[in-house]
Design an enzyme around this catalytic site. Sequence first.
Site, PDB file in Angstrom:
ATOM      1  CE  LYS A  52     -23.176  21.811  62.770  1.00 28.59           C
ATOM      2  NZ  LYS A  52     -23.210  20.351  62.746  1.00 28.59           N
ATOM      3  CD  GLN A  96     -22.265  17.824  60.262  1.00 29.82           C
ATOM      4  OE1 GLN A  96     -21.896  18.781  60.919  1.00 29.82           O
ATOM      5  NE2 GLN A  96     -23.539  17.505  60.155  1.00 29.82           N
ATOM      6  CG  ASP A 119     -23.129  17.679  68.078  1.00 25.61           C
ATOM      7  OD1 ASP A 119     -23.791  18.718  67.867  1.00 25.61           O
ATOM      8  OD2 ASP A 119     -22.522  17.062  67.180  1.00 25.61           O
TER       9      ASP A 119
END
Length: 281
Positions: A52, A96, A119
């Site tokens: 990422k 994460q 997200d």
Amino acid sequence: MPKIINGKEISAQIKEELKEKVAEMKKAGISVCLAVIQVGDDPASSVYVGNKKKACAYIGITSLSYELPEETTQEELLALIGELNKRKDVNGILVQLPVPEHISEDAVIRAIAPEKDVDGFHPQSVGALCIGQQGFVSCTPAGIIQLLKRSGIEIAGKECVIIGRSNIVGKPMALLLLRENGTVTVTHSRTKDLKEVTKRADILVAAVGKPRMITREYVKEGAVVIDVGIHRNENNKLCGDVDYDDVAPVCSAITPVPGGVGPMTIAMLMNNCVESAALRQ
Ligand code: NDP
């Protein structure tokens, strides 16, 4: 032989478009910044986080990295998210997952301000998707819609069957296909006669989490098959939920693993970050 839907190529194309957009935004004095938080040092998570950050660097997005020790308390993590929520220079916040067991994943997801929820996991984002309002969409299903559209595959009016009903893949996938005017069926572990249902699909999305479970017996001749699964097979090679060699000869288009859905997830995360910065303006 079927058309191979090339996620590597399509995601590279999206990243190029975003790179240009970010350069233009910079000229207009708008910068894009993603905060990435990792708790603990799970090796798989470290690889995802690294990828990422690499994508951010390529596109011109600033990434702030927070590598917190395994023992970090929930209060400490929520306090950091609270600080990042307030920062005007931060457009996206990503924690994460999974987080260590002593931290509630739900509390973490809810703590992120919806306007920075790149997200797309916050209940407000999911609710917005459900009622057709603006909000961030979970990256993997959003990437699948891009794969279909950019491969010239029509969704409207098609029978779409999804195997799996998770919050991050199956359910948002169903809502997105519905938004594109597909006729959608969601199947799961309690579905009776799964093969009968999946054989109705013009577009079949496999997000079942079982290596190579989906053989040609589940697939209608000429269907489009999207494989979300990622596993290591007995030879330590990547494979999906679909038995590719068995299914490919009977379908009209298929995503490979690797190189199909996987690369799209990060591309869509980057897209959400850029959108967040643009919306803020
Ligand atoms: P989950 O394990 O959360 O969900 C699996 C779903 O499959 C559940 O809804 C489950 O049903 C259903 N299921 C399990 N067994 C069967 C069965 N025998 N018949 C029918 N349905 C069944 O998985 P995720 O959605 O998180 O992920 C799915 C796959 O996609 C995994 O391989 C994962 O690694 C991969 N993945 C890939 C991503 C990418 O970027 N490419 C991103 C996210 C995930 P029930 O609800 O009844 O238990």
